[in-house]
Scaffold this motif. Structure first.
Motif, PDB file in Angstrom:
ATOM      1  N   PHE A 218       6.509   1.453  11.254  1.00 60.67           N
ATOM      2  CA  PHE A 218       5.795   0.662  10.237  1.00 60.67           C
ATOM      3  C   PHE A 218       4.280   0.846  10.316  1.00 60.67           C
ATOM      4  CE2 PHE A 218       9.840  -1.684   9.947  1.00 60.67           C
ATOM      5  CZ  PHE A 218       9.998  -1.652   8.572  1.00 60.67           C
ATOM      6  N   ASP A 222       3.981   6.142   5.295  1.00 61.62           N
ATOM      7  CA  ASP A 222       3.716   5.879   3.875  1.00 61.62           C
ATOM      8  C   ASP A 222       5.052   5.601   3.203  1.00 61.62           C
ATOM      9  OD1 ASP A 222       0.944   6.383   3.966  1.00 61.62           O
ATOM     10  OD2 ASP A 222       1.341   8.537   4.021  1.00 61.62           O
ATOM     11  N   ARG A 223       6.019   6.472   3.539  1.00 59.60           N
ATOM     12  CA  ARG A 223       7.382   6.260   3.028  1.00 59.60           C
ATOM     13  C   ARG A 223       8.375   6.372   4.183  1.00 59.60           C
ATOM     14  NH1 ARG A 223       9.772   9.490  -1.357  1.00 59.60           N
ATOM     15  NH2 ARG A 223       8.856  11.311  -0.312  1.00 59.60           N
ATOM     16  N   GLU A 237       9.115   3.392  -0.328  1.00 61.86           N
ATOM     17  CA  GLU A 237       7.786   3.109   0.211  1.00 61.86           C
ATOM     18  C   GLU A 237       7.940   2.188   1.429  1.00 61.86           C
ATOM     19  OE1 GLU A 237       4.969   4.457  -1.145  1.00 61.86           O
ATOM     20  OE2 GLU A 237       6.281   5.498  -2.569  1.00 61.86           O
ATOM     21  N   ARG A 238       6.927   2.205   2.285  1.00 61.34           N
ATOM     22  CA  ARG A 238       6.976   1.358   3.487  1.00 61.34           C
ATOM     23  C   ARG A 238       7.125  -0.113   3.119  1.00 61.34           C
ATOM     24  NH1 ARG A 238       1.802   1.797   5.877  1.00 61.34           N
ATOM     25  NH2 ARG A 238       1.236  -0.124   4.821  1.00 61.34           N
ATOM     26  N   GLN A 239       6.401  -0.531   2.059  1.00 63.57           N
ATOM     27  CA  GLN A 239       6.407  -1.949   1.657  1.00 63.57           C
ATOM     28  C   GLN A 239       7.825  -2.407   1.319  1.00 63.57           C
ATOM     29  OE1 GLN A 239       4.419   0.405   0.626  1.00 63.57           O
ATOM     30  NE2 GLN A 239       2.310  -0.261   1.014  1.00 63.57           N
ATOM     31  N   GLU A 240       8.601  -1.507   0.707  1.00 65.33           N
ATOM     32  CA  GLU A 240       9.978  -1.846   0.352  1.00 65.33           C
ATOM     33  C   GLU A 240      10.797  -2.133   1.618  1.00 65.33           C
ATOM     34  OE1 GLU A 240      13.789   0.389  -1.665  1.00 65.33           O
ATOM     35  OE2 GLU A 240      11.801   1.226  -2.081  1.00 65.33           O
ATOM     36  N   GLU A 242       9.495  -3.049   4.465  1.00 62.47           N
ATOM     37  CA  GLU A 242       8.962  -4.282   5.080  1.00 62.47           C
ATOM     38  C   GLU A 242       9.614  -5.511   4.461  1.00 62.47           C
ATOM     39  OE1 GLU A 242       4.473  -2.926   6.507  1.00 62.47           O
ATOM     40  OE2 GLU A 242       4.790  -3.585   4.435  1.00 62.47           O
ATOM     41  N   ARG A 243       9.805  -5.459   3.137  1.00 62.03           N
ATOM     42  CA  ARG A 243      10.449  -6.596   2.443  1.00 62.03           C
ATOM     43  C   ARG A 243      11.883  -6.770   2.945  1.00 62.03           C
ATOM     44  NH1 ARG A 243       7.439  -4.912  -1.977  1.00 62.03           N
ATOM     45  NH2 ARG A 243       9.086  -3.594  -2.804  1.00 62.03           N
TER      46      ARG A 243
END
Lengths: 288, 284
Positions: A218, A222-223, A237-240, A242-243
């Motif tokens: 994390f 980036d992905r 994407e990393r944010q996805e 993380e969610r």
């Protein structure tokens, strides 16, 4: 192939013979693209095929089906690793660097000689210039005080730093990292992560990292790609991710999401493990 | 109660299964032998093709430095043990043959027997067997450790051919040094026979040397050297192949070293048989 894509993997299949000589698929129809300049983390549990995938991407294993198309900046058209001769494959290899899990330094050479070796072998640069480049590369990874040491005199973290200096000796466009945090303490692991981020940002290198260390993943990604039983379970994407990691498992609708949630949190119970604590892979082995 | 016909059937079935397993085992063994032989031939081809670039290209520093290292390790460090073994061989042959030759009143001919046996046969063969344990095992262990440490993968990843960097120097060092050691072995073996002749059999040194000179032809000497070179090739190929095939950590490295010694000795004797037949047919 999109010009932003540096590696395009399509329907990749890799098999290995079992004891009876029957082919077992370790990678089964893997497809995704790696964009120029991004840091892509490939993760998954033990035996999911991530190391095999890395070995296919660096040309160490010949694939049994599909394609791995490369398009580095010096190429007019994409080339498929599967169709290349050894000499052609070596030309593509000059455009990428690899940090191996153990550092993989040549034990008979000093740290400086290890970094200088690719330069001596593949360039016609004067030895005095090679010496300057080696100094710069070792400075980048904070290994200059250890330049004359032999690999046996280095700690695990120092070996990886030296390995990274060697991997970047020829200024590669693509950097592969095989379990860069494995066997390192958290502080050294974070320092290696910082170096990877540095290389990615300052040198615009495309980085492909195989790991199952979630903190590290994390920090640098980036992905991310999650492999499960030789297939791509999720790419995004990393944010996805993380969610998904932070979500309550009860609110997740699909098996894939719940599986990812368990993996990303390192939880002992969930779809990856049954009530006996066995992974799906272990269950398959036991049940034959 | 057990049905006797069912019992017969199951005995017959077990017999068929046992035969099937035996045949399957032999077929697998044969396939594995052919595969190993093919892999060795391929490695030899790659090595011969890589010899030129490894020696001529200015940049291949690792290769040339390594060649000298390997020559010292394979050859120079083996001199002591080869000398010791060959002196013993000379003494043994002389003492074994003396009673029989004495019966025929041909005791001086012990020089002929020692000379021919050592120069044509035991010089190259025993030196090669010593070297398979001394150098072959260490080559396999060294390359095996490099495989386990991902160094071979790293070489390939940096577009460097492991055969050129690792196999060529070991191959050349083993071939050259085994040939050189064979010359030493020939001299020392004859010397061992002469020491026995002078001290035990009461034959003068000049007489012994004169009989040795008369018995030996130049073709005996160079035939032995050709054998030694091929033995060197055999040991280096088997050792490098076993090293590259290592898997399973330290245990795998241990297995490779043992396997190198066993396979080398069997291969050396097989190659020697071929040479002996050729030399016999062509009266060399």
């Amino acid at each position: 192939m999109d010009p932003d894509v540096v590696i395009s993997i399509r329907d990749l299949v890799k098999t290995f013979p079992d004891r009876e000589g029957r082919d077992v698929k370790v990678l089964d129809g893997v497809s995704f693209d790696i964009r120029r300049g991004e840091t892509l983390v490939i993760m998954g549990g033990s035996g999911c095929g991530k190391s095999t995938l890395l070995n296919c991407l660096i040309g160490e294993y010949r694939i049994n089906g599909g394609s791995t198309l490369y398009r580095t900046s010096d190429m007019d058209a994409p080339v498929d690793l599967a169709g290349l001769t050894d000499a052609e494959l070596d030309r593509v290899r000059l455009r990428f660097g690899i940090l191996f899990q153990s550092g993989a330094l040549f034990n008979s050479l000093s740290v400086a000689e290890n970094v200088a070796l690719p330069l001596r072998e593949h360039t016609s640069v004067d030895p005095s210039v090679i010496d300057i480049i080696v100094t710069l590369k070792l400075q980048q990874v904070k290994m200059l005080p250890h330049r004359d040491k032999m690999p046996s005199q280095l700690s695990g973290g120092q070996k990886k730093r030296a390995g990274l200096a060697r991997a970047t000796a020829l200024d590669p466009e693509i950097l592969f990292y095989d379990e860069p945090s494995a066997g390192l303490d958290p502080v050294t692991s974070a320092a290696i992560d910082e170096l990877m981020i540095d290389f990615s940002r300052k040198l615009s290198v495309t980085s492909i990292v195989v790991t199952h260390e979630m903190d590290s993943a994390f920090r640098i990604a980036d992905r991310m790609v999650m492999l499960e039983k030789g297939r791509v379970l999720r790419i995004g994407e990393r944010q996805e991710f993380e969610r998904l990691r932070d979500a309550d498992p009860a609110t997740l609708n699909t098996d894939a999401d719940r599986l990812l949630n368990q993996f990303l949190n390192g939880a002992s119970s969930g779809p990856l493990t049954d009530r006996d604590g066995l992974s799906m892979f272990e269950k398959l082995l036991i049940e034959g | 109660m057990t049905d006797p016909s069912a019992s017969d059937r199951s005995r017959a079935a077990r017999g068929v299964i046992a035969v099937g397993r035996f045949v399957d085992g032999r077929v697998r063994g044969m396939r594995s032998f052919i595969a190993t032989f093919g892999a060795l031939a391929e490695l030899l081809g790659q090595t011969l093709r890589s010899c030129g670039p490894a020696l001529l290209r200015k940049k291949s520093r690792l290769g040339r430095e390594s060649l000298l290292d390997q020559m010292v390790r394979v050859g120079v460090r083996s001199i002591g043990i080869v000398v010791l073994v060959q002196i013993f061989i000379g003494i043994i042959i002389a003492l074994q043959m003396a009673p029989t030759l004495q019966q025929y009143g041909q005791l001086e001919r012990v020089a002929d027997v020692v000379g021919i046996a050592v120069v044509r046969e035991l010089g190259p063969l025993i030196t090669a067997i010593v070297l398979s344990g001394f150098a072959g095992a260490s080559i396999a262990a060294e390359i095996g450790s490099m495989v386990e440490g991902e160094e071979i993968k790293a070489l390939r990843a940096h577009a460097m051919n492991p055969v050129r960097f690792l196999v060529v120097p070991r191959f050349l060092a083993t071939v050259v040094m085994l040939t050189g050691l064979c010359v030493i072995a020939d001299i020392v073996g004859v010397l061992g026979g002469m020491i026995t002749a002078v001290l035990v059999l009461d034959i003068g040194a000049p007489v012994y040397l004169e009989f040795t000179r008369q018995a030996l032809k130049f073709s005996d000497f160079y035939g032995g050297l050709v054998k030694a070179a091929v033995f060197g090739l055999t040991i280096s190929m088997i050792a490098c192949h076993e090293g590259f095939s290592v898997s399973g950590g330290a245990e795998g490295v241990g297995r490779a070293t043992t396997s190198t010694v066993v396979k080398s000795i069997v291969a050396l004797i097989a190659v020697d048989v071929v040479f002996t037949i050729i030399f016999y047919v062509f009266k060399i």
